[in-house]
Write a protein that holds these residues in place. Structure first.
Motif: not given
Length: 233
Positions: A5-6, A8-10, A12-13, A206, A209-210, A213
């Motif tokens: 997840p980290e 994937q978030r990176y 996306k950013a 969401v 996910l929050l 994380t």
């Protein structure tokens, strides 16, 4: 690791940054620098922003009002007045002799910096007004009755707010206005995307996910690099 997840978030950013640089910050659409007239207009409309308030420090003798001891307070007030008029002792020594505020005696009754026109949490308005009414560091005001106290005050230092001229303020104004223009461009771009793109939201996912994380220790460690976007003017 690409499912982490980290990561994937990176990714996306970075994708969002790439999109913004290739659209909103592209040379053809990047916000235009504010004109001289816009800079001057902002300065004139926000002159207070470039004029810090006048501040002052003073020395204060604080006499406490006690129920049933009015005569003693009157006598002590007269004694302080006579001592001030005689000028035989410095104001700081009179604080240590007569003040009923134990804390102030350790530093001769010197207040912290007080800003003119701003409410003080520590001192009553009547005392603040008296401080800024003093003309110089030799002037003394009092007795000043406020609440449960009677005050005598002497100005120690005063710094009048000096307005920063337009020439000195111009670079900061330009940066601020350009930053706001860029934010406005971002918001307009996001709005346009919302009007042309079908968007579905999943609040429950969401929230999950929050929650997931926040339990992690932070971004992944290791040689993860992203190519820097092209420099823009």
């Amino acid at each position: 690791l690409d499912k982490d997840p980290e990561i994937q978030r990176y990714v996306k950013a970075q994708a969002v940054n790439k999109l913004l640089h290739s659209t909103v910050d592209a040379q053809a659409t990047a916000p235009i620098l504010p004109t001289e007239a816009e800079l001057q207009a902002y300065y004139d409309a926000n002159l207070k922003e470039f004029t810090p308030p006048t501040v002052a420090r003073a020395q204060v003798i604080s006499l406490l009002k006690r129920a049933g001891h009015e005569a003693a307070l009157t006598q002590k007030t007269d004694t302080v007045k006579q001592a001030l008029e005689s000028k035989e002792k410095p104001f700081g020594e009179l604080v240590k002799l007569y003040s009923d505020d134990p804390a102030s005696k350790t530093y001769a009754g010197v207040t912290n910096w007080i800003a003119q026109g701003e409410p003080s949490k520590q001192y009553p308005q009547a005392l603040v007004d008296a401080i800024f009414a003093l003309k110089d560091t030799t002037s003394v005001s009092g007795p000043i009755a406020a609440g449960d106290w009677v005050y005598f005050v002497k100005l120690q230092e005063r710094r009048d707010g000096q307005t920063t001229g337009f020439t000195q303020a111009r670079p900061g104004i330009a940066q601020k206005m350009l930053r706001q223009k860029r934010v406005d461009s971002y918001q307009a771009f996001v709005t346009s995307l919302g009007q042309t793109t079908k968007v579905e939201t999943f609040p429950d996912k969401v929230k999950e996910l929050l929650a997931a994380t926040t339990k992690t220790s932070g971004p992944p460690m290791g040689p993860v690099r992203a190519s820097a976007p092209a420099a823009t003017k």
